[in-house]
Design an enzyme around this catalytic site. Structure first.
Site, mmCIF file in Angstrom:
data_model
loop_
_atom_site.group_PDB
_atom_site.id
_atom_site.type_symbol
_atom_site.label_atom_id
_atom_site.label_comp_id
_atom_site.label_asym_id
_atom_site.label_seq_id
_atom_site.Cartn_x
_atom_site.Cartn_y
_atom_site.Cartn_z
ATOM 1 N N PHE A 1 13.452 5.773 10.657
ATOM 2 C CA PHE A 1 12.162 5.238 10.247
ATOM 3 C C PHE A 1 11.204 6.396 9.980
ATOM 4 O O PHE A 1 10.901 7.189 10.859
ATOM 5 C CB PHE A 1 11.582 4.290 11.298
ATOM 6 C CG PHE A 1 10.508 3.423 10.712
ATOM 7 C CD1 PHE A 1 10.841 2.278 9.991
ATOM 8 C CD2 PHE A 1 9.162 3.765 10.833
ATOM 9 C CE1 PHE A 1 9.855 1.491 9.404
ATOM 10 C CE2 PHE A 1 8.174 2.980 10.250
ATOM 11 C CZ PHE A 1 8.519 1.835 9.541
ATOM 12 N N LYS B 1 0.815 -1.195 0.000
ATOM 13 C CA LYS B 1 0.000 0.000 0.000
ATOM 14 C C LYS B 1 0.859 1.260 0.000
ATOM 15 O O LYS B 1 0.382 2.349 -0.311
ATOM 16 C CB LYS B 1 -0.885 0.029 1.254
ATOM 17 C CG LYS B 1 -1.773 -1.150 1.422
ATOM 18 C CD LYS B 1 -2.450 -1.049 2.808
ATOM 19 C CE LYS B 1 -2.869 -2.409 3.276
ATOM 20 N NZ LYS B 1 -3.239 -2.406 4.717
ATOM 21 N N GLY B 2 2.120 1.119 0.370
ATOM 22 C CA GLY B 2 2.972 2.283 0.640
ATOM 23 C C GLY B 2 3.091 3.277 -0.491
ATOM 24 O O GLY B 2 3.251 4.465 -0.258
ATOM 25 N N ARG C 1 -0.203 6.806 7.265
ATOM 26 C CA ARG C 1 -0.119 6.887 5.798
ATOM 27 C C ARG C 1 -0.742 8.162 5.261
ATOM 28 O O ARG C 1 -0.367 8.646 4.195
ATOM 29 C CB ARG C 1 -0.861 5.693 5.165
ATOM 30 C CG ARG C 1 -0.219 4.341 5.404
ATOM 31 C CD ARG C 1 -0.820 3.333 4.428
ATOM 32 N NE ARG C 1 -0.626 1.950 4.832
ATOM 33 C CZ ARG C 1 0.458 1.224 4.568
ATOM 34 N NH1 ARG C 1 1.453 1.765 3.897
ATOM 35 N NH2 ARG C 1 0.548 -0.019 4.951
ATOM 36 N N GLU D 1 7.786 2.181 -6.072
ATOM 37 C CA GLU D 1 7.872 1.821 -4.648
ATOM 38 C C GLU D 1 7.952 3.072 -3.786
ATOM 39 O O GLU D 1 8.380 4.127 -4.249
ATOM 40 C CB GLU D 1 9.137 0.988 -4.408
ATOM 41 C CG GLU D 1 8.878 -0.498 -4.174
ATOM 42 C CD GLU D 1 8.327 -0.823 -2.780
ATOM 43 O OE1 GLU D 1 7.661 0.028 -2.156
ATOM 44 O OE2 GLU D 1 8.581 -1.947 -2.320
ATOM 45 N N ASP D 2 7.565 2.939 -2.551
ATOM 46 C CA ASP D 2 7.674 4.058 -1.620
ATOM 47 C C ASP D 2 9.109 4.214 -1.121
ATOM 48 O O ASP D 2 9.669 5.293 -1.119
ATOM 49 C CB ASP D 2 6.698 3.905 -0.439
ATOM 50 C CG ASP D 2 6.790 2.544 0.256
ATOM 51 O OD1 ASP D 2 7.532 1.654 -0.208
ATOM 52 O OD2 ASP D 2 6.090 2.360 1.282
ATOM 53 N N ASP E 1 14.766 -0.221 1.259
ATOM 54 C CA ASP E 1 15.449 -0.335 2.549
ATOM 55 C C ASP E 1 16.462 -1.477 2.457
ATOM 56 O O ASP E 1 17.524 -1.308 1.871
ATOM 57 C CB ASP E 1 14.356 -0.541 3.614
ATOM 58 C CG ASP E 1 14.860 -0.499 5.041
ATOM 59 O OD1 ASP E 1 15.768 0.285 5.314
ATOM 60 O OD2 ASP E 1 14.326 -1.243 5.879
ATOM 61 N N LYS F 1 17.234 4.172 1.238
ATOM 62 C CA LYS F 1 18.149 4.133 2.387
ATOM 63 C C LYS F 1 19.287 3.167 2.057
ATOM 64 O O LYS F 1 19.274 2.021 2.503
ATOM 65 C CB LYS F 1 17.409 3.607 3.627
ATOM 66 C CG LYS F 1 16.322 4.471 4.184
ATOM 67 C CD LYS F 1 15.938 3.968 5.579
ATOM 68 C CE LYS F 1 14.469 3.777 5.736
ATOM 69 N NZ LYS F 1 14.066 3.227 7.045
HETATM 70 P P1 IMP Z 1 12.888 -3.719 2.228
HETATM 71 O O1 IMP Z 1 12.391 -5.051 1.759
HETATM 72 O O2 IMP Z 1 13.676 -3.848 3.510
HETATM 73 O O3 IMP Z 1 13.637 -2.946 1.178
HETATM 74 O O4 IMP Z 1 11.626 -2.910 2.694
HETATM 75 C C1 IMP Z 1 10.832 -2.201 1.830
HETATM 76 C C2 IMP Z 1 9.491 -1.939 2.485
HETATM 77 O O5 IMP Z 1 9.629 -1.762 3.892
HETATM 78 C C3 IMP Z 1 8.869 -0.669 1.982
HETATM 79 O O6 IMP Z 1 8.068 -0.899 0.861
HETATM 80 C C4 IMP Z 1 8.098 -0.175 3.187
HETATM 81 O O7 IMP Z 1 6.808 -0.750 3.207
HETATM 82 C C5 IMP Z 1 8.870 -0.688 4.369
HETATM 83 N N1 IMP Z 1 9.790 0.327 4.933
HETATM 84 C C6 IMP Z 1 11.135 0.348 4.922
HETATM 85 N N2 IMP Z 1 11.635 1.421 5.544
HETATM 86 C C7 IMP Z 1 10.552 2.124 5.976
HETATM 87 C C8 IMP Z 1 10.394 3.366 6.683
HETATM 88 O O8 IMP Z 1 11.338 4.080 7.049
HETATM 89 N N3 IMP Z 1 9.116 3.737 6.940
HETATM 90 C C9 IMP Z 1 8.027 3.018 6.559
HETATM 91 N N4 IMP Z 1 8.127 1.869 5.881
HETATM 92 C C10 IMP Z 1 9.378 1.418 5.597
HETATM 93 MG MG MG Z 2 4.962 -0.734 5.049
#
Ligand code: IMP
Ligand code: MG
Length: 184
Positions: free
Chosen positions: A157, A48-49, A170, A104-105, A108, A136
């Site tokens: 975060f 949903k992000g 959100r 993507e939002d 990470d 990040k």
């Molecule tokens: P990854 O798989 O660790 O790259 O995570 C990606 C997903 O984690 C994103 O699509 C977000 O939903 C969530 N996410 C990662 N960092 C943050 C943050 O700082 N705030 C909110 N959601 C985050």
């Molecule tokens: Mg999320």
């Protein structure tokens, strides 16, 4: 009003104002419009992000574009990815012949997108690239490259503009750093 104030109390700092976000989104929209001219662009929003980003980004793209949605979750309600990606809703369109931009939002650890890219590449699109509003890089665990990035951010975060903590925040129109005591 009271509820909004309640949300604001959990925010340590405003990282990006509505105006700053709008400038980043407009810039990315122009880059995609330039790069995908004459191609068969399909924007895939990862819910949903990315819902708020997608809604703004698609309107800043000046060339024909199709859209589709996919819902994944990888976090549960924590602040670190579990590494296990769950597809909650799949796409409606077959991908053959499309030039895909995955929207993507935030990028990470990279685990979510890494998993998604392998899945989508297996469906034989013409091409596929990643667009993320925030990145990040310090937290990357698996190799994922984004072709379009709104802003690189430090390891904090963040919430708002679609980004959540435990499904909250959100609907904040700006992006803020969540107070650590909220999730600790
Ligand atoms: P990854 O798989 O660790 O790259 O995570 C990606 C997903 O984690 C994103 O699509 C977000 O939903 C969530 N996410 C990662 N960092 C943050 C943050 O700082 N705030 C909110 N959601 C985050
Ligand atoms: Mg999320």
């Amino acid at each position: 009003m009271k509820e909004r104030l309640e949300m604001l109390e959990d925010i340590e700092d405003v990282l990006f104002t509505e105006r700053q976000i709008a400038v980043m989104v407009e810039r990315i929209g122009q880059e995609i419009s330039r790069d995908y001219k004459g191609k068969n662009l399909l924007l895939i929003s990862v819910l949903k992000g990315s819902v708020v980003f997608m809604a703004d980004l698609m309107r800043s793209i000046s060339i024909p574009a199709r859209i589709d949605f996919m819902a994944v979750s990888s976090y549960g309600s924590g602040v670190k990815t579990s590494g296990v990606v769950k597809i909650n809703m799949d796409l409606n369109l077959p991908l053959e012949g499309y030039d895909i931009v995955v929207v993507e939002d935030i990028l990470d650890s990279g685990k979510t997108l890494h998993y998604l890219m392998e899945l989508l590449e297996g469906r034989n699109p013409n091409s596929i690239r990643v667009c993320t509003l925030f990145d990040k890089p310090d937290r990357r665990e698996v190799d994922v490259q984004a072709s379009y990035v709104g802003s690189v951010i430090p390891d904090a975060f963040i919430v708002g503009y679609g980004l959540d903590y435990a499904e909250k925040y959100r609907n904040l129109p700006f992006v803020g750093v969540l107070k650590p005591q909220v999730y600790e």
